[in-house]
Design a protein around this motif. Sequence first.
Motif, PDB file in Angstrom:
ATOM      1  N   ALA A 356       0.841  -1.114   0.274  1.00  0.00           N
ATOM      2  CA  ALA A 356      -0.021   0.094   0.053  1.00  0.00           C
ATOM      3  C   ALA A 356       0.895   1.174   0.176  1.00  0.00           C
ATOM      4  N   ALA A 357       2.122   1.104   0.843  1.00  0.00           N
ATOM      5  CA  ALA A 357       2.939   2.412   0.676  1.00  0.00           C
ATOM      6  C   ALA A 357       3.219   2.584  -0.818  1.00  0.00           C
ATOM      7  N   SER A 415      -9.746  -6.470   6.874  1.00  0.00           N
ATOM      8  CA  SER A 415     -10.204  -6.675   5.415  1.00  0.00           C
ATOM      9  C   SER A 415     -10.532  -5.178   4.851  1.00  0.00           C
ATOM     10  N   GLY A 416     -10.734  -5.024   3.623  1.00  0.00           N
ATOM     11  CA  GLY A 416     -11.280  -3.913   2.953  1.00  0.00           C
ATOM     12  C   GLY A 416      -9.903  -3.438   1.978  1.00  0.00           C
ATOM     13  N   GLY A 417      -9.082  -3.598   2.542  1.00  0.00           N
ATOM     14  CA  GLY A 417      -7.607  -3.197   1.666  1.00  0.00           C
ATOM     15  C   GLY A 417      -7.283  -1.790   1.594  1.00  0.00           C
ATOM     16  N   SER A 421      -1.133   0.919   4.647  1.00  0.00           N
ATOM     17  CA  SER A 421       0.118   1.335   5.104  1.00  0.00           C
ATOM     18  C   SER A 421      -0.221   2.232   6.624  1.00  0.00           C
ATOM     19  N   ILE A 422      -1.175   2.801   6.647  1.00  0.00           N
ATOM     20  CA  ILE A 422      -1.474   3.470   7.874  1.00  0.00           C
ATOM     21  C   ILE A 422      -2.018   2.212   9.167  1.00  0.00           C
ATOM     22  N   THR A 423      -2.634   1.454   8.601  1.00  0.00           N
ATOM     23  CA  THR A 423      -3.321   0.262   9.669  1.00  0.00           C
ATOM     24  C   THR A 423      -1.937  -0.585  10.038  1.00  0.00           C
ATOM     25  N   ALA A 424      -1.098  -0.666   9.191  1.00  0.00           N
ATOM     26  CA  ALA A 424       0.167  -1.465   9.649  1.00  0.00           C
ATOM     27  C   ALA A 424       0.916  -0.694  10.645  1.00  0.00           C
TER      28      ALA A 424
END
Length: 479
Positions: A356-357, A415-417, A421-424
């Motif tokens: 995602a980053a 889930s959701g995708g 990067s933020i949730t990680a």
Amino acid sequence: MTDPERPALPMAERLADPAEADAAIPLRLVPSDGLDAALEALPEAQRAWARATDFKGRLGQTCLLPAPDGTLSAVLFGWGDAKARARSRLDLGRAAESLPAGTFALDASAAPGAGTESALAWLIGRLRFTRYKSAKLAPARLIAPAGVDADETHRIADGVALTRALIDTPAEDMGPAEIEAAARALAADHGATVEVIAGDALLEANYPMIHAVGRAAAPGREPRIIALDWGPKDAPAVTLVGKGVAFDTGGLNLKPGASMGLMKKDMGGAAQALGLARIAMASGLKARLRVLIPAVENAVSASSFRPSDVLTSRKGLTVEINNTDAEGRLVLADALARGDEDAPGLMLCFATLTGAARVALGPELPPFYTDDDALAGALAEASAAVRDPIWRMPFWDGYEAQIEPAIADLDNAPSGGMAGSITAALFLRRFVEKAGAFAHFDVYGWTPAARPGRPRGGEAQAIRACWAVLSARYGTGAA
């Protein structure tokens, strides 16, 4: 690896001594808006040659000027205009790769302030990974430019060299044991100590998630936590944490082939941490430095951890596994929890963590996350000063609910995708409470296509900016 206990660490070439300048070939930076003045200063024959070869001073353009006897008399290197230079960096790396054999003296009088970056660009532009194939660069050398700290440039280039070489080495020759061997070699070079806990001993020492992620690997590739310590115990504490996933198959959530091709670089965070540590120790950083590397292989076997498993972390937080391919944050969580127990004044985390980053910012602009505005400002300022790109992203509290599943404290793969990067980063932040300041860097660690100063392959990202901050905050003891 013939000697996994003591591998030779790569080093960059050295700048030539200024005492050799009288016999060196001039290498002149020529901005496009200074072209006429540069050409007028040349002898008539060389001026005619430059015009005949269509030298315009475009960024990266090279013109070799002959002497009357046919030997190389001087080199003009196009420095472009401000717009071109803003879109590029490390541009003298082009010359370092393409010039013929010789010793060159940089003339940056028409480009004030270009000497320091150009010297570094020359050195790291000539780095080549030669373990399996020899390089074909001509033996060209650059005189240390006036006003440039050659020793500091060498230390930074050596840090980049180590980071790149570790990432470039295939997983067959860079498993958890070889990452450990590299850390031990680095420690031996600088009088540091190394402690390693591996295999089932991780459970006894309370590193359960590092063990779970790496337990499926083959004998000899057991998971481990590597701790390198250096510096006076009473100095300010700085901790570096680097993700050391030697290869990531995705585990039971197996990656498709196209996504697995570059997974030798999934230990890129560990490579960044070791490269930065090399610079810091060689420079005599006035700090107590600790480097923590969870080194694992995310393999597939009957003992692999599974989707829907719930793991208990070192910190005591439980984690529901919704995707075994989100393993990096698991091993980092245990390492960060260990680092946080010491309450360091500053803790920096490096990881090739999320695709995602790259979707958000591309391969050469790593995001970083911190709640400390002063640290964020210092990093942004350093990034601009040394032209090592990074970009601040938010620890967005509104997404915290996404990492909180129904049956455990945390979810390793919401889930959701969206906002991956933020949730990680939010996941990792849950394991840091006592550190005075904390920043997490979601790096790519790879140059997809060759650029000036950056051959295709493993890349050092963020460590030059981080080094500028560390050296300014704590000072150095290097001569």
